[in-house]
Design a protein around this motif. Structure first.
Motif, short mmCIF file in Angstrom:
data_model
loop_
_atom_site.label_atom_id
_atom_site.label_comp_id
_atom_site.label_asym_id
_atom_site.label_seq_id
_atom_site.Cartn_x
_atom_site.Cartn_y
_atom_site.Cartn_z
N SER A 40 52.99 28.16 40.44
CA SER A 40 53.73 29.24 39.78
C SER A 40 54.76 28.71 38.77
O SER A 40 55.29 29.48 37.97
N THR A 41 55.03 27.41 38.79
CA THR A 41 55.96 26.82 37.82
C THR A 41 55.35 25.55 37.23
O THR A 41 55.80 24.44 37.51
N PRO A 42 54.31 25.71 36.40
CA PRO A 42 53.65 24.53 35.86
C PRO A 42 54.48 23.86 34.77
O PRO A 42 55.38 24.47 34.20
N TYR A 43 54.18 22.59 34.51
CA TYR A 43 54.76 21.93 33.35
C TYR A 43 54.21 22.63 32.12
O TYR A 43 53.02 22.97 32.07
N SER A 60 52.27 10.29 33.08
CA SER A 60 53.20 10.14 34.20
C SER A 60 52.96 11.14 35.32
O SER A 60 53.17 10.84 36.49
N MET A 61 52.50 12.33 34.99
CA MET A 61 52.32 13.37 36.01
C MET A 61 50.88 13.47 36.50
O MET A 61 50.60 14.19 37.45
N VAL A 69 53.49 27.10 25.42
CA VAL A 69 54.16 28.40 25.42
C VAL A 69 55.18 28.46 24.28
O VAL A 69 55.67 27.44 23.81
N ASP A 70 55.48 29.69 23.85
CA ASP A 70 56.54 29.87 22.85
C ASP A 70 57.88 29.92 23.58
O ASP A 70 57.94 29.76 24.80
N HIS A 71 58.94 30.16 22.85
CA HIS A 71 60.28 30.15 23.45
C HIS A 71 60.57 31.39 24.29
O HIS A 71 61.62 31.48 24.91
N PHE A 72 59.61 32.31 24.35
CA PHE A 72 59.72 33.49 25.22
C PHE A 72 58.86 33.30 26.47
O PHE A 72 58.75 34.22 27.29
N GLY A 73 58.21 32.14 26.59
CA GLY A 73 57.37 31.87 27.74
C GLY A 73 55.97 32.46 27.63
O GLY A 73 55.21 32.42 28.58
#
Length: 111
Positions: A40-43, A60-61, A69-73
């Motif tokens: 529910s909280t991906p990179y 690294s991950m 995503v844009d700045h609005f998610g």
């Protein structure tokens, strides 16, 4: 010896794909809740995230896909490890150069 018909009598029977019409399946049968399997909280990265930073996240991950995503998610796209291969980056650079030659793209806007 057991005859083939005896073996297949109790085997589940499913309709042939050619016999299924679009109305035979309800919309509720086409929906699957994937919440138990998803993060529910991906990179995520932004469209202007530098390529080296994206590459470092992949390395690294240990991830293979990153939502962009844009700045609005709001989802803008997905970037994969394949997108960062040398051949793919060279091809994208060639496309940008062609667009710039045609006057469709202005590289100075992004520096």
């Amino acid at each position: 010896m057991v005859p083939y018909t005896t073996l297949t009598e109790d085997y589940p029977r499913y309709p042939d794909i050619a016999d299924i019409s679009g109305t035979a399946i309800s919309k509720s049968q086409c929906i699957m809740d994937v919440r138990p399997y998803m993060n529910s909280t991906p990179y995520t990265v932004y469209p202007e995230t530098p390529v080296p930073k994206v590459f470092n996240l992949f390395r690294s991950m240990g991830i293979r896909h990153l939502p962009v995503v844009d700045h609005f998610g709001q989802l803008q796209g997905i970037i994969t490890r394949h997108n960062l291969t040398h051949e793919n980056l060279v091809e994208r650079q060639r496309e940008l150069n062609n667009m710039e030659d045609l006057g469709v793209f202005d590289r100075t806007r992004y520096y």
